[in-house]
Design a protein around this motif. Structure first.
Motif, PDB file in Angstrom:
ATOM      1  N   LEU A 108     -25.594  30.194  73.639  1.00 15.54           N
ATOM      2  CA  LEU A 108     -24.244  30.383  73.130  1.00 15.54           C
ATOM      3  C   LEU A 108     -24.262  30.651  71.631  1.00 15.54           C
ATOM      4  CD1 LEU A 108     -22.605  27.583  75.241  1.00 15.54           C
ATOM      5  CD2 LEU A 108     -21.850  29.972  75.262  1.00 15.54           C
ATOM      6  N   THR A 109     -23.259  31.352  71.167  1.00 18.22           N
ATOM      7  CA  THR A 109     -23.155  31.728  69.759  1.00 18.22           C
ATOM      8  C   THR A 109     -22.299  30.758  68.971  1.00 18.22           C
ATOM      9  OG1 THR A 109     -23.107  34.024  70.530  1.00 18.22           O
ATOM     10  CG2 THR A 109     -22.599  33.647  68.214  1.00 18.22           C
ATOM     11  N   ARG A 110     -21.267  30.221  69.630  1.00 19.27           N
ATOM     12  CA  ARG A 110     -20.209  29.502  68.917  1.00 19.27           C
ATOM     13  C   ARG A 110     -19.630  28.432  69.825  1.00 19.27           C
ATOM     14  NH1 ARG A 110     -15.554  33.394  66.756  1.00 19.27           N
ATOM     15  NH2 ARG A 110     -17.409  34.277  65.757  1.00 19.27           N
ATOM     16  N   ILE A 111     -19.133  27.351  69.222  1.00 24.09           N
ATOM     17  CA  ILE A 111     -18.418  26.330  69.986  1.00 24.09           C
ATOM     18  C   ILE A 111     -16.985  26.253  69.477  1.00 24.09           C
ATOM     19  CG2 ILE A 111     -20.495  24.971  70.444  1.00 24.09           C
ATOM     20  CD1 ILE A 111     -19.360  22.944  68.308  1.00 24.09           C
ATOM     21  N   GLU A 112     -16.089  25.935  70.397  1.00 21.49           N
ATOM     22  CA  GLU A 112     -14.706  25.661  70.029  1.00 21.49           C
ATOM     23  C   GLU A 112     -14.524  24.157  69.970  1.00 21.49           C
ATOM     24  OE1 GLU A 112     -10.808  25.808  72.593  1.00 21.49           O
ATOM     25  OE2 GLU A 112     -11.300  27.854  71.952  1.00 21.49           O
ATOM     26  N   CYS A 113     -13.942  23.673  68.881  1.00 18.61           N
ATOM     27  CA  CYS A 113     -13.656  22.252  68.718  1.00 18.61           C
ATOM     28  C   CYS A 113     -12.145  22.043  68.785  1.00 18.61           C
ATOM     29  CB  CYS A 113     -14.168  21.742  67.374  1.00 18.61           C
ATOM     30  SG  CYS A 113     -15.914  22.049  67.087  1.00 18.61           S
ATOM     31  N   GLY A 114     -11.725  20.839  69.109  1.00 14.79           N
ATOM     32  CA  GLY A 114     -10.297  20.584  69.159  1.00 14.79           C
ATOM     33  C   GLY A 114      -9.988  19.145  69.501  1.00 14.79           C
ATOM     34  N   GLU A 115      -8.697  18.853  69.541  1.00 13.55           N
ATOM     35  CA  GLU A 115      -8.176  17.555  69.958  1.00 13.55           C
ATOM     36  C   GLU A 115      -7.072  17.774  70.976  1.00 13.55           C
ATOM     37  OE1 GLU A 115      -8.057  14.374  66.641  1.00 13.55           O
ATOM     38  OE2 GLU A 115      -7.637  16.255  65.587  1.00 13.55           O
ATOM     39  N   GLY A 116      -7.355  18.619  71.953  1.00 17.61           N
ATOM     40  CA  GLY A 116      -6.338  18.973  72.924  1.00 17.61           C
ATOM     41  C   GLY A 116      -5.968  17.839  73.857  1.00 17.61           C
ATOM     42  N   PHE A 117      -6.968  17.009  74.230  1.00 17.36           N
ATOM     43  CA  PHE A 117      -6.675  15.897  75.140  1.00 17.36           C
ATOM     44  C   PHE A 117      -7.430  14.624  74.769  1.00 17.36           C
ATOM     45  CE2 PHE A 117     -10.130  18.402  76.957  1.00 17.36           C
ATOM     46  CZ  PHE A 117     -11.053  17.460  77.359  1.00 17.36           C
ATOM     47  N   THR A 118      -8.149  14.631  73.647  1.00 17.11           N
ATOM     48  CA  THR A 118      -8.828  13.431  73.156  1.00 17.11           C
ATOM     49  C   THR A 118      -8.602  13.321  71.651  1.00 17.11           C
ATOM     50  OG1 THR A 118     -10.892  14.617  72.710  1.00 17.11           O
ATOM     51  CG2 THR A 118     -10.645  13.623  74.901  1.00 17.11           C
ATOM     52  N   LEU A 136     -25.326  27.518  65.494  1.00 16.04           N
ATOM     53  CA  LEU A 136     -24.036  27.694  66.160  1.00 16.04           C
ATOM     54  C   LEU A 136     -22.905  27.790  65.143  1.00 16.04           C
ATOM     55  CD1 LEU A 136     -24.495  24.962  68.901  1.00 16.04           C
ATOM     56  CD2 LEU A 136     -24.519  27.432  69.313  1.00 16.04           C
ATOM     57  N   GLU A 137     -21.976  28.715  65.396  1.00 14.36           N
ATOM     58  CA  GLU A 137     -20.742  28.794  64.622  1.00 14.36           C
ATOM     59  C   GLU A 137     -19.699  27.867  65.241  1.00 14.36           C
ATOM     60  OE1 GLU A 137     -21.026  33.475  63.214  1.00 14.36           O
ATOM     61  OE2 GLU A 137     -19.850  32.932  64.996  1.00 14.36           O
ATOM     62  N   VAL A 138     -18.624  27.625  64.486  1.00 14.93           N
ATOM     63  CA  VAL A 138     -17.575  26.709  64.924  1.00 14.93           C
ATOM     64  C   VAL A 138     -16.207  27.355  64.735  1.00 14.93           C
ATOM     65  CG1 VAL A 138     -16.389  24.530  64.388  1.00 14.93           C
ATOM     66  CG2 VAL A 138     -18.886  24.599  64.477  1.00 14.93           C
ATOM     67  N   GLU A 139     -15.351  27.194  65.749  1.00 12.00           N
ATOM     68  CA  GLU A 139     -13.934  27.478  65.571  1.00 12.00           C
ATOM     69  C   GLU A 139     -13.150  26.252  66.020  1.00 12.00           C
ATOM     70  OE1 GLU A 139     -13.842  31.109  67.804  1.00 12.00           O
ATOM     71  OE2 GLU A 139     -12.985  30.124  69.572  1.00 12.00           O
ATOM     72  N   PHE A 140     -11.921  26.125  65.519  1.00  6.19           N
ATOM     73  CA  PHE A 140     -11.124  24.928  65.809  1.00  6.19           C
ATOM     74  C   PHE A 140      -9.806  25.322  66.441  1.00  6.19           C
ATOM     75  CE2 PHE A 140      -8.062  21.557  64.837  1.00  6.19           C
ATOM     76  CZ  PHE A 140      -8.747  20.455  65.339  1.00  6.19           C
ATOM     77  N   GLU A 141      -9.416  24.567  67.468  1.00  2.00           N
ATOM     78  CA  GLU A 141      -8.176  24.841  68.181  1.00  2.00           C
ATOM     79  C   GLU A 141      -7.040  24.000  67.614  1.00  2.00           C
ATOM     80  OE1 GLU A 141      -7.259  25.709  72.736  1.00  2.00           O
ATOM     81  OE2 GLU A 141      -7.755  23.600  72.395  1.00  2.00           O
ATOM     82  N   LEU A 142      -5.954  24.662  67.245  1.00  2.00           N
ATOM     83  CA  LEU A 142      -4.764  24.006  66.702  1.00  2.00           C
ATOM     84  C   LEU A 142      -3.772  23.733  67.824  1.00  2.00           C
ATOM     85  CD1 LEU A 142      -4.204  26.283  63.578  1.00  2.00           C
ATOM     86  CD2 LEU A 142      -5.241  24.002  63.590  1.00  2.00           C
ATOM     87  N   GLY A 143      -3.383  22.470  67.991  1.00  2.00           N
ATOM     88  CA  GLY A 143      -2.401  22.116  69.006  1.00  2.00           C
ATOM     89  C   GLY A 143      -3.013  21.287  70.115  1.00  2.00           C
ATOM     90  N   GLU A 144      -2.128  20.696  70.935  1.00  2.00           N
ATOM     91  CA  GLU A 144      -2.550  19.850  72.040  1.00  2.00           C
ATOM     92  C   GLU A 144      -2.091  20.454  73.360  1.00  2.00           C
ATOM     93  OE1 GLU A 144      -1.153  15.900  71.474  1.00  2.00           O
ATOM     94  OE2 GLU A 144      -2.045  15.684  69.481  1.00  2.00           O
ATOM     95  N   LYS A 145      -2.890  20.235  74.396  1.00  2.00           N
ATOM     96  CA  LYS A 145      -2.592  20.838  75.696  1.00  2.00           C
ATOM     97  C   LYS A 145      -1.389  20.206  76.377  1.00  2.00           C
ATOM     98  CE  LYS A 145      -7.366  22.221  76.564  1.00  2.00           C
ATOM     99  NZ  LYS A 145      -7.102  23.621  76.236  1.00  2.00           N
ATOM    100  N   HIS A 146      -1.070  18.982  76.034  1.00  2.00           N
ATOM    101  CA  HIS A 146      -0.024  18.276  76.763  1.00  2.00           C
ATOM    102  C   HIS A 146       1.173  17.935  75.876  1.00  2.00           C
ATOM    103  CE1 HIS A 146      -2.879  18.132  79.979  1.00  2.00           C
ATOM    104  NE2 HIS A 146      -3.748  17.480  79.234  1.00  2.00           N
ATOM    105  N   SER A 147       1.314  18.601  74.746  1.00  2.00           N
ATOM    106  CA  SER A 147       2.492  18.422  73.907  1.00  2.00           C
ATOM    107  C   SER A 147       3.408  19.623  74.093  1.00  2.00           C
ATOM    108  CB  SER A 147       2.084  18.273  72.437  1.00  2.00           C
ATOM    109  OG  SER A 147       1.457  19.453  71.996  1.00  2.00           O
TER     110      SER A 147
END
Length: 271
Positions: A108-118, A136-147
């Motif tokens: 893999l080239t990159r991982i997505e990080c976030g706080e969608g459900f934890t 590895l590169e990093v991208e970050f997810e803005l927002g939560e899956k259950h909000s």
């Protein structure tokens, strides 16, 4: 398609005023077999910015198949991205180093990080440094899956969070949307798009650093209508990449009527 065929279609599209677009569609593989993904890469790879590899599905699939799919993406120079769910699970289970080792090992080239459900209790700089140490590169997810939809205060918090991640070395921010594109983030229901909150994010970060998740036709078209053909769209199904691309280029009937998407007027030849 042969090189000759590629030239023929490109010449025709230029003749009718169709603009070329950047590689701004970033689909996801929900767990297709390797041959299916390889076929999509052959057909649409020249249009694709990144490919997200099958949420956590790649961890339970036959590993040789997973490696084959990742190679089909990366051999075209396209980053292969691990979705955010496996990252969140790894952090919650205290296994982030092992997860990063696995991502690097399978190619893999990159991982997505976030706080969608934890909840995330690690600093962005620490995560980016750990990932970079494994290539590895990093991208970050803005927002939560259950909000719900973003409010003014939540958007301000997202801007502050995104700024911290970019300053720590993240290469891109991902704006969350459910698979239904409904009652979360920028969408109240399909087709109802909160352009004001989206504009605030773009004003803060610019289009090039934002990937808007757009899992269905209504969300895809709404974002392209508003921002134009350069907007980066994520979580697009592989079989919908071409549909999104013809919309970007004004070749779709709905896009043809829009001044910001329609092909340039034909050049009138002198008698």
């Amino acid at each position: 398609m042969s090189a000759r065929g590629d030239r023929a279609t490109a010449r025709y599209l230029a003749q009718i005023g169709v603009r070329e677009t950047p590689r701004a569609t970033c689909p996801f593989d929900p767990g297709y077999d390797p041959a299916t993904l390889e076929g999509h890469m052959q057909q649409s790879g020249h249009l694709i910015g990144t490919v997200k590899i099958s949420m956590a599905c790649w961890m339970v699939a036959d590993e040789s198949a997973t490696r084959r799919k990742i190679r089909a993406v990366t051999e075209l120079g396209i980053p292969a991205v691990a979705g955010g769910g496996p990252f969140e699970t790894a952090v919650a289970q205290g296994a982030l180093p092992a997860y990063l080792d696995l991502c690097a090992d399978v190619g893999l080239t990159r991982i997505e990080c976030g706080e969608g459900f934890t909840d995330l209790n690690l600093a962005p700089a620490e995560i980016v440094e750990e990932a970079a140490g494994r290539g590895l590169e990093v991208e970050f997810e803005l927002g939560e899956k259950h909000s719900g939809r973003f409010t003014d205060d939540e958007t301000a918090e997202l801007i502050a969070t995104g700024t911290r991640w970019l300053e720590s070395g993240a290469v891109r921010l991902v704006v969350e949307a459910r698979e239904s594109a409904e009652d979360v983030g920028l969408f109240s229901k399909p087709g109802e798009f909160d352009s004001r909150q989206a504009d605030r994010l773009v004003d803060a970060f610019g289009l090039q650093r934002l990937l808007f998740e757009a899992p269905n036709k209504a969300s895809q078209f709404a974002l392209i209508d508003h921002f134009g053909p350069e907007v980066q769209l994520g979580n697009v199904r592989l079989e919908e990449v071409l549909r999104v691309e013809i919309y970007r280029r004004g070749l779709h009937s709905d896009a043809f009527r829009r001044p910001n998407l329609r092909p340039r007027p034909p050049v009138r030849r002198s008698a």
